[in-house]
Design an enzyme around this catalytic site. Structure first.
Site, mmCIF file in Angstrom:
data_model
loop_
_atom_site.group_PDB
_atom_site.id
_atom_site.type_symbol
_atom_site.label_atom_id
_atom_site.label_comp_id
_atom_site.label_asym_id
_atom_site.label_seq_id
_atom_site.Cartn_x
_atom_site.Cartn_y
_atom_site.Cartn_z
ATOM 1 N N GLU A 234 0.881 -1.165 0.000
ATOM 2 C CA GLU A 234 0.000 0.000 0.000
ATOM 3 C C GLU A 234 0.914 1.209 0.000
ATOM 4 O OE1 GLU A 234 -1.599 3.143 0.468
ATOM 5 O OE2 GLU A 234 -1.642 2.680 2.607
ATOM 6 N N CYS B 284 -1.717 8.956 2.873
ATOM 7 C CA CYS B 284 -1.600 8.488 1.495
ATOM 8 C C CYS B 284 -2.866 8.756 0.711
ATOM 9 C CB CYS B 284 -1.247 7.000 1.472
ATOM 10 S SG CYS B 284 -2.396 5.960 2.393
#
Length: 460
Positions: free
Chosen positions: A233, A267
């Site tokens: 990720e 993110c």
């Protein structure tokens, strides 16, 4: 180059030292991995239903330690105390949701075969899963992968980011207060070289990383070289599209939150704001005003909206991206200057005239800096949004929700899309991206099956 023997954590609000932690010896690391594997051998024999009960107990222990854990996260990485508490609440929700769906998701499935034989599909745990996690969500990132792995029957190792080592160690203590086998969840206080040896250790069967694309490429290559499954990720520069028919006030409110939440160090934060020219001026004026009024300061004070950047080097890197973008034609609408005083603060900043070739357009700005981009129309806005090497999340603001859903489903090249809102993770929905934002999914039941042996058993 002299090898560091300890980790020093620093409070980004004050710039002062918090604590020192000694690195583990190579031998201690090997013993910890062996102990985790031994605990796994016991844990895998426990039924998913009984594992779920222990997962629930981890959630209860998190509730008991909520204030201590929240304060430590704020001290170590600078997010507001209110948001640290919200993070713990999310961790509890992950435990509760995973315990609820886990036994059903992992249930053995009988299946009719095309040759008239019978088949059975089982989800068997694979062993020890190694997680390399970042500092921006010191608890959530850990809970996200570890609870899914534990529910699946695996053992868990954690290498946390050095500046939140204390949060990692506290989580280990919280997990240990439950009935999980001793060593099943273990924090490794190690350097990068030691981490590489963990990946190649024969007892480690899976690797998961949340971090930058460069880190993902590095860890992904090492895991694949050892023929081990990995989930990555990685970063992103999520685009939020403001269409002609958008509710501008709603869009401004959500976009400000999306850019400054968690001090902008997320993110999946809103980073590029692509606004069609018909409503650009209205959005721009209201957005810049709102960003200019963001209250920056001590994250322990309730009225504070924006705390410090987690580390001084990260603040310097962010500012350099702003400077470089301005050199290449971007204009500062507000913010953009490092303030005087203690701590690693950076103001809410808006850059206009953002174009290809600028860091503000091409790269991830991990902090409260918004890139404002004008599009000709809705179609052009979608084109600009997809003009990125990243593909984690994004958003659309439009009063025509059905049309927005169709665009999100068919054309937005990301793993997640939010309609008329800024969203974070939800335990019920899959989390992950495409392109340089990584691969694999967590949450929504999907994370439970990333590190299992999906086994076919066939019989007449």
């Amino acid at each position: 180059m002299k090898k560091e023997k300890t980790i020093e954590t620093i409070n980004p609000t004050t710039g002062k030292s918090l604590h020192h932690y000694s690195y583990m010896s190579d031998e201690a690391v090997k013993k910890a991995i062996s102990k985790c594997h031994k605990a796994f051998e016991t844990w895998k024999e426990i039924s998913p239903k009984d594992r779920a009960k222990i997962i629930l107990s981890i959630g209860k222990e998190l509730i008991k330690s909520k204030e201590e854990l929240a304060q430590l996260m704020t001290d170590e990485m600078g997010k507001t105390l209110e948001q640290s508490r919200q993070e713990v609440d999310l961790c509890v929700a992950i435990c509760n949701y995973t315990a609820k769906i886990g036994p059903k998701e992992l249930k053995t499935e009988d299946r009719e075969m095309v040759n008239d034989n019978k088949g059975r599909i089982t989800y068997a745990p694979i062993g020890v899963v190694y997680g390399i996690q970042p500092w921006n969500y010191p608890s959530y990132q850990v809970v996200r992968y570890s609870i899914a792995s534990l529910m699946a029957g695996n053992g868990v190792l954690l290498k946390h980011a050095s500046n939140v080592t204390g949060s990692g160690k506290l989580l280990e203590q919280i997990y240990q207060k439950t009935d999980i086998p001793d060593g099943l969840f273990t924090v490794l206080v190690i350097n990068h070289d030691q981490s590489d040896t963990v990946i190649t250790n024969k007892l480690v069967r899976g690797v998961t990383l949340t971090g930058s694309p460069d880190a993902g490429k590095n860890i992904g290559q090492k895991a694949s070289a050892a023929l081990k499954k990995s989930v990555l990720e990685l970063g992103s520069n999520d685009a939020y599209l403001v269409f002609e028919d958008a509710d501008i006030n709603l869009a401004v409110k959500a976009c400000v939150k999306g850019r400054i939440y968690n001090n902008g160090e997320t993110c999946i934060a809103a980073k590029r704001f692509i606004v069609v020219e018909k409503v650009y001026d209205e959005f721009r004026d209201k957005f810049v005003e709102a960003m200019s009024n963001v209250k920056t300061g001590n994250p322990n004070i309730k009225s504070t909206q924006l705390g410090p950047i987690a580390r001084e080097d990260l603040r310097n890197e962010l500012h350099q991206q702003v400077v470089e973008s301005v050199k290449k034609g971007a204009k500062i609408a507000c913010g953009g200057k490092i303030p005087n005083g203690n701590g690693f603060f950076y103001p809410a900043t808006v850059l206009e005239n953002v174009k290809p070739g600028q860091p503000a357009y091409e790269d991830e700005l991990f902090g409260p800096v918004a890139s404002l981009i004008k599009a000709k129309n809705n179609k052009d806005a979608m084109r600009i949004a997809n003009d990125s090497r990243f593909g984690l999340g994004g958003g659309i603001f439009s009063k025509n929700e059905e049309a927005a859903f169709e665009i999100a489903e068919k054309y937005f090249d990301t793993g997640m899309v939010f309609i008329n809102s800024f969203g974070l993770a939800d335990p019920a929905m899959p989390f992950g991206g495409v392109k340089e934002s990584g691969y694999g999914r967590e949450h929504g039941g999907f994370g439970l099956k990333e590190f299992v042996n999906i086994k076919s058993v066939m019989y007449r």
